[in-house]
Scaffold this active site. Structure first.
Site: not given
Ligand code: NAD
Length: 248
Positions: A14, A64-65, A91, A143, A156, A159-160, A189
């Protein structure tokens, strides 16, 4: 004296935008050779060109990760091109926010595939190269919501949180090979990802931040530079928040 990362070979996923872009630029300026990886290849190319313009060394790779086979092939290619891999920053990330009742299966799966499985794919592909040289640094950009949870971000935050589990497990497995694995947990951020939020949401975040401002990509990149260096050689398996005091 701060021991830097000059001469190290670093992969940043990323790397074409926001926090990843700034990490690439910092690492490049610090003398590392940077593999800028992004699904948006034009953005990755532009960042690599910017590093080279400042007399640094960088190459861009389209990847694509979430695609396991492609990631293994690209990492082998990078190891060939650069002569090895010393530093990996996982990232790349996306959001697909919605309340649970409205969140589609697809939006859950996509966010987990990019944010969590992407980090697994790259860690697996890179650690064998680091094991060979008995030195490595893996930094996972998680995060604070992976620790706190967040309404509207069940995908999200899951996943984090998973990324934090991946960090600790990999840290335990790889420590004997002198590879450290840490997670960085940013708060709010200012990047293209958070530009999408409406003004009211943004103001609510500022109110909850003791330092009363959004963090910058440079704030996060500085921490990554430290964690990637020999100065951080006794830190592994940690989650380091960088959030202006949002979570204490
Ligand atoms: P951004 O949207 O500016 O950049 C994300 C980059 O990842 C983009 O260049 C995008 O093309 C790339 N990307 C997306 N999907 C990809 C895929 N499948 N394969 C390869 N590359 C892919 O976002 P950002 O704010 O710079 O976020 C960077 C990381 O920091 C993310 O993991 C994000 O979750 C995390 N983070 C951001 C904040 C914040 O406030 N901005 C807070 C906490 C954590």
């Amino acid at each position: 004296m701060f021991e830097g990362i000059s001469g190290k070979r670093a992969i940043v996923t990323g790397g074409g935008s926001g926090i990843g872009r700034e990490i690439c630029l910092r690492f490049g300026a610090a003398g590392a050779t940077v593999a800028v990886c992004d699904v948006a290849v034009d953005a990755a190319d532009a960042v690599a060109a910017e590093i080279r313009k400042q007399e640094g060394n960088a190459h861009a790779y389209k990847v694509d990760v979430s695609d396991f086979d492609t990631v293994q092939a690209v990492c082998n290619q990078i190891a060939d091109d650069l002569g090895g891999i010393d530093i990996l920053v996982n990232n790349a990330g996306i959001t697909r926010d919605n309340l649970l009742l409205r969140m589609s299966e697809r939006d859950f799966d996509q966010v987990v595939a990019v944010n969590l499985k992407g980090a697994f794919n790259f860690t697996k592909a890179c650690c064998r190269h680091m094991m060979k040289s008995r030195w490595g640094r893996i930094i996972n950009i998680a995060s604070v919501v992976g620790q706190m949870g967040n309404a509207g971000q069940a995908n999200y935050a899951s996943a984090k949180a998973g990324m934090i589990g991946l960090t600790k497990s990999a840290a335990k497995e790889l420590a004997s090979r002198n590879i450290t694995v840490n997670a960085v947990a940013p708060g709010f951020i200012a990047t293209p990802m958070t530009e999408k939020l409406d003004e009211a949401t943004r103001q609510a975040y500022y109110k909850a931040i003791p330092l009363k401002r959004a963090g910058t990509p440079a704030d996060v990149a500085n921490l990554c530079l430290f964690l990637a260096s020999d100065a951080a050689s006794y830190i592994t398996g940690q989650v380091i928040r960088i959030d202006g005091g949002m979570v204490m």
